[in-house]
Motif scaffolding. Structure first.
Motif, short mmCIF file in Angstrom:
data_model
loop_
_atom_site.label_atom_id
_atom_site.label_comp_id
_atom_site.label_asym_id
_atom_site.label_seq_id
_atom_site.Cartn_x
_atom_site.Cartn_y
_atom_site.Cartn_z
N PHE A 154 1.57 6.87 -6.66
CA PHE A 154 0.68 7.70 -7.05
C PHE A 154 1.53 9.39 -7.17
O PHE A 154 0.66 9.76 -7.71
CB PHE A 154 -1.02 7.94 -6.02
N CYS A 173 0.80 -1.84 0.35
CA CYS A 173 0.18 -0.05 -0.05
C CYS A 173 0.74 1.35 -0.04
O CYS A 173 1.01 2.11 -0.52
CB CYS A 173 -1.06 0.25 1.62
N ALA A 174 2.01 1.04 0.82
CA ALA A 174 2.53 2.55 0.81
C ALA A 174 3.71 2.23 -0.11
O ALA A 174 4.01 3.63 -1.01
CB ALA A 174 4.20 2.40 1.79
N ILE A 218 1.90 1.64 -3.50
CA ILE A 218 1.21 2.09 -4.03
C ILE A 218 0.71 3.93 -3.91
O ILE A 218 0.90 4.82 -5.21
CB ILE A 218 -0.20 1.19 -4.39
N GLY A 219 1.30 4.02 -2.40
CA GLY A 219 0.77 5.18 -2.54
C GLY A 219 1.76 6.34 -2.96
O GLY A 219 2.00 7.69 -3.82
N ALA A 220 2.84 5.94 -2.95
CA ALA A 220 4.17 6.32 -3.41
C ALA A 220 4.45 6.88 -5.06
O ALA A 220 4.24 7.61 -5.84
CB ALA A 220 5.67 5.64 -3.14
N ALA A 247 -4.79 -5.30 -2.34
CA ALA A 247 -4.01 -3.87 -2.81
C ALA A 247 -2.92 -3.49 -4.26
O ALA A 247 -3.70 -3.17 -4.84
CB ALA A 247 -2.85 -3.54 -1.64
N LEU A 268 -7.01 -2.98 -6.35
CA LEU A 268 -6.07 -1.56 -6.62
C LEU A 268 -5.21 -0.85 -7.20
O LEU A 268 -6.10 -0.60 -8.42
CB LEU A 268 -6.40 -1.31 -5.23
N LEU A 280 -2.33 2.58 -11.97
CA LEU A 280 -0.73 2.68 -11.68
C LEU A 280 0.22 1.51 -11.53
O LEU A 280 0.74 1.08 -11.44
CB LEU A 280 -0.90 3.78 -9.68
#
Lengths: 345, 626
Positions: free
Chosen positions: B314, B307-308, B310-312, B334, B337, B343
């Motif tokens: 983004f 998840c981290a 994926i945030g990065a 995740a 997602l 992404l």
């Protein structure tokens, strides 16, 4: 920097998407508060990111005309952490609910708090699962009768504020959906905090758990049932400002000013106290014998995680120089074939 | 380049020297005996001498299983050769057994008349019993078929270190270097590489470096003086293609591949990871590369790690997560997602034996179907597999290229065998590496989050902080082009088709499958991932013996190379060796309706060359095979 920014209004933060919460839902009030506060913070709109998990409250990003990410159940803190670490200059808000943050995402929440990543966490606490249509949540009171607990729930609820304090949170606050002014004040303080700001917002779900917070929001009793925490001020409450909070042994107690003691006996509120013990007592204080504290329970300074991450990288580059790919590949024991050279270390 | 004479101060013993074209050595001992280190040292020295080589570490999942027991045995096999080799070999020519348990576990593999070096100090009643020996095998006739050389390795190490300031336990720990010294002598190798390594490693504890150097020299000189071996061996340098080489392990190659991809793309590297065997070394290595601007984030669990990342992603980073099979299972939601929000993300799965916790330190290729299908809904994702330790570098760059060009999460499959195994790597020139430059979308005019590139079908990468491009993404189905939430049935069909077409279209952007060997052979051996070495080795031997056989190897498992169906149709037989229950075979049969001869093995060990040869023999009935 702020002089360069265009003047923004609440409208600038409203997306073109139709808001689809149930009519009368407390989420509307929270959305309005956030959209009211953001233009006042002097932050460029494109730097604002709202990240959510799953649940009614997690539809929040769709209604904000900012960058937004509606992720998966419970994981918003983890995804937001990755974004904030890699882009510390962004202003990242997390919208989550009691099921999302306390149940399926409990692990991520406590680790976010202990790391002190610079995220603003809005916990919409309605003490019920709304989107899945009415099961008890980890903040539902014990004995709650719901679709999945027809003869009453057996679980003790989490106290979100106590949990946050226990996890080492550096900013902990509570407000209420309909207390617009109060909520907006808390949001402004949260926005200015470096590190994780955790805000529990009592939010009414008028469909599955209506009047859950009536014990303190009902106009007639509101003043008697709410304790405003204001820095530097004695803990006094009541419509007539006639009740105070003082220590009695290791416990906090409510007393009648003038009759049972004086203002000098009252605890003077200090959210910056290094020791979170009093905040912890207040976090768990509430009816029937105590008013519900709202405001900022804790606000201490501690290095934000992302600043430290960046600091380590910058320090390494400063002391050792910018990494060279060729040096990396050719590091260690290398040898050459084909031109007669002997092996070289 | 020639093998130097060992720097011995003693008089040269009168022994014969024989030159071998290859040799397989296995160091086996207790988990605490330092066998991995000993093997690695022998490997480094041999690499420096220019041998081609391949290694196979084999260690227990427990950090320190009870001393002296069979589960506690840790082994490291290395094959060195004067020609191009592809596998660490099957049966060792030389076995170093530091205790009875190590002997028991490995003796059946030792070649007939092979050399056994045993540490007699450990062959005492207690250890013999723990290993299940009723009689000391060094004292009965059970080892008559081997050349047995015994030495009191522990005693001699302690004696050599009499003057060392170290305590008894620390001195005892140096006995692996005594054994290493013996093997250096046996194979006419110089000790200077190991001496330099020790001095660097224990820069701040010179007494430890000194003790190990002393032990190693003692082992070397012991052989020199006592003539316990009648023959010394030499293995000449291999004729490898010209260039600069280093020895490389797969996990290290992935780490360097990620750094290279970061530099070539201009994107900062972000690794979100949670420790898991056998992938953790990538996290360890990248955490040391902060001067390359790398952010490593050790998350609270596998889910938070992906998840981290994926945030990065983004936020515009080159985002990666590393894991092994159980972790991939946890990350599935995740990853899905990332797939639907389109992404770029690279998920590196260093496969290990499954199911469940399975065999953490053993190798397997059984996550192929998990990589392909282990998510809810229609979730097509590119899958790339590395075929050897050094190939992990190129495979990593390829995974990063696809992820960023097509805005898609990519699963990169390696496995425990190539992750921990090593081989010489012909180092690439930085300027020859692929150009992975990425352009973020910045133009507000006509921007829509899901307006796709006509050719790649990739959506624009518009990162937070870009004025005028504020938009929302999420896991709910989105409307084509606008990206707004949509429950429209036709739209869902369209978006599902678009996501599939985007991944399928990558087939036009990857090389066709190349067939090696005899194009008119009756049989094609088709492999993927780490079976490359065993298949290549087997095919070379069969062809040298006059048998017609072809081979091909898949780097891209999704999408397949566009000519794969045509290639399969050319051969009467297609043999697919896999360290799983037939997962690639299932995909091929489903896709191309071609009968596949599936050759499956899940023993926690790679295929042996001879097993491949044997299987081909069974299928083709050929008698040309040695």
């Amino acid at each position: 920097m702020s002089t360069e920014l265009p003047v923004l209004t609440r409208k600038d933060f409203q997306s073109d998407q139709e808001v689809r919460w149930c009519p009368g839902c407390g989420d509307y009030a929270i959305l309005k508060s956030v959209q009211t506060v953001l233009p006042k913070l002097g932050i460029a709109k494109e730097k604002v990111v709202v990240i959510s998990g799953i649940g009614c409250s997690s539809r929040f990003p769709y209604y904000m005309d900012t960058y937004g990410f509606h992720t998966i159940h419970g994981r918003a803190p983890a995804i937001a952490t990755g974004l904030k670490i890699s882009r510390p200059e962004l202003d990242v808000w997390v919208a989550t609910g009691d099921g999302d943050a306390m149940s399926i995402g409990g692990n991520h929440l406590i680790h976010l708090l202990r790391r002190n990543v610079g995220l603003k966490v809005l916990l919409f606490n309605n003490r019920i699962y709304g989107l899945t249509k009415g099961q008890y949540s980890p903040t539902s009171e014990r004995g709650k009768r719901t679709k999945s607990t027809p003869i009453g729930s057996l679980d003790n609820p989490f106290n979100p504020l106590a949990l946050a304090l226990g996890a080492g949170a550096t900013f902990v606050a509570r407000s209420v959906d309909i207390f617009q002014k109060h909520l907006q004040g808390v949001l402004v303080e949260a926005a200015e905090h470096r590190g994780t700001a955790f805000i529990e917002i009592y939010q009414n779900c008028n469909i599955f758990n209506d009047k859950a917070f009536e014990f303190m929001t009902e106009k007639a009793i509101r003043d008697e049932q709410t304790l405003h925490l204001e820095d530097g001020q004695p803990l006094i409450y009541g419509k007539e400002k006639n009740r105070g909070i003082r220590f009695n042994g290791g416990e906090l107690e409510s007393f009648v000013l003038g009759e049972e003691g004086s203002q000098d006996d009252c605890v003077v509120w200090n959210a910056k106290a290094p020791n979170p013990a009093i905040a912890f007592l207040l976090a768990q204080a509430g009816p029937p014998d105590f008013p519900t504290p709202i405001g900022i329970l804790r606000s201490i300074e501690q290095a934000a995680y992302e600043d430290q991450v960046v600091g380590q990288i910058e320090h390494e580059i400063e002391t050792k120089g910018d990494g060279k790919l060729e040096d990396l590949l050719y590091s260690g024991e290398v040898w050459t074939v084909g031109n007669g050279d002997d092996a070289s270390a | 380049m020639s093998t130097e004479a060992p720097p011995s101060g003693k008089k040269q013993a009168q022994v014969a020297t024989e030159t071998l074209d290859e040799v397989v050595v296995r160091f086996a001992g207790d988990s605490g005996d330092g066998m991995q280190l000993t093997g690695t040292q022998f490997t480094s020295t041999s690499a420096r001498l220019g041998n081609d080589l391949a290694t196979l570490p084999d260690f227990p999942a427990e950090i320190r299983a009870p001393a002296g027991t069979l589960p506690g045995v840790s082994a490291f096999q290395v094959r060195i050769a004067d020609y191009d080799i592809h596998t660490p070999g099957h049966r060792p020519d030389v076995l170093i057994a530091m205790n009875p348990a190590a002997l028991k576990k490995s003796i059946a593999d030792l070649k007939p008349n092979g050399i056994l070096i045993a540490n007699t100090d450990e062959f005492k009643a207690g250890n013999l019993k723990k290993a299940g020996y009723e009689v000391n095998p060094l004292e009965d006739d059970s080892l008559a078929g081997y050349r047995v050389h015994t030495a009191e390795i522990t005693t001699m190490t302690m004696r050599a270190l009499e003057d060392s300031p170290l305590d008894g336990r620390a001195k005892n720990r140096s006995k692996n270097f005594f054994a290493l010294g013996m093997v250096y002598w046996l194979f006419s190798r110089p000790m200077d590489t190991s001496i330099a390594w020790l001095e660097k490693k224990f820069k701040n504890r010179p007494e430890i470096a000194e003790a190990n150097v002393m032990a190693m020299k003692a082992g070397f000189n012991f052989c020199d003086i006592t003539q316990i071996f009648q023959t010394r061996y030499e293995v000449d340098p291999a004729q490898l293609p010209p260039g600069t080489y280093r020895n490389i392990m797969g996990n290290s190659a992935v780490s360097m591949g990620l750094i290279a991809a970061s530099r070539r793309s201009g994107l900062p590297l972000f690794l979100g990871s949670y420790p898991i065997t056998p992938a953790s070394d990538i996290l360890h290595e990248l955490s040391r590369y902060k001067t390359f601007g790398v952010t490593t984030f050790q998350a609270e669990d596998e889910i938070a790690a992906v998840c981290a990342s994926i945030g990065a992603a983004f936020g515009g980073a080159l985002a990666v997560t590393t894991t092994s099979g159980p972790g991939l299972a946890l990350k599935a939601e995740a990853i899905n997602l990332a797939m639907i929000v389109e992404l770029p993300l690279v998920i590196c799965n260093v496969q290990r034996g499954g199911p469940s916790t399975g065999l953490p330190t053993k190798t397997e290729q059984s996550d192929l179907l998990q990589a392909m299908f282990g998510r809810n809904g229609e979730s097509p994702m590119p899958v790339v597999a590395a075929s050897s330790p050094s190939d992990s570098f190129d495979a990593t760059l390829e995974a990063c290229r696809i992820a960023t060009k097509y805005m898609v999460p990519v699963i990169l499959l390696t496995d425990g065998y190539i992750a921990n195994g090593s081989e010489p790597w012909l180092l690439p020139k930085v300027e020859d590496l692929p150009d992975l430059r990425v352009d973020f979308w910045t133009d507000a005019e006509g921007f829509a989050p899901y307006r796709r590139d006509e050719k790649t079908l990739a959506r624009p990468w518009a990162i937070p902080g870009t004025p005028g491009l504020e938009h929302r993404v999420g896991g709910l189905e989105k409307e084509d082009i606008s990206g707004n939430v949509s429950y429209d049935p036709d739209n869902h069909q369209r978006m599902t088709d678009l996501r599939a077409a985007k991944v399928a279209g990558i087939a036009d952007d990857i090389p066709e499958l190349e067939v090696h060997g005899d194009v008119d052979a009756p049989i094609l051996i088709l492999g993927w991932g780490s079976t490359h070495g065993s298949i290549t080795g087997g095919v070379n031997i069969m062809r040298a013996a006059g048998q017609k056989v072809a081979r091909a190897h898949l780097r891209h498992l999704n999408p397949f190379p566009r000519n794969l169906g045509e290639v399969l149709s050319r051969f009467d037989h297609v043999l697919v060796p896999e360290m799983n229950g037939g997962q690639l075979a299932l995909l091929l049969q489903g896709r191309y309706l071609k009968k596949i001869d599936s050759f499956c093995k899940v023993e926690g060990k790679p295929f042996f060359r001879d097993e491949i040869i044997q299987k081909v023999k069974e299928i083709t009935g050929s008698e040309h095979v040695n």
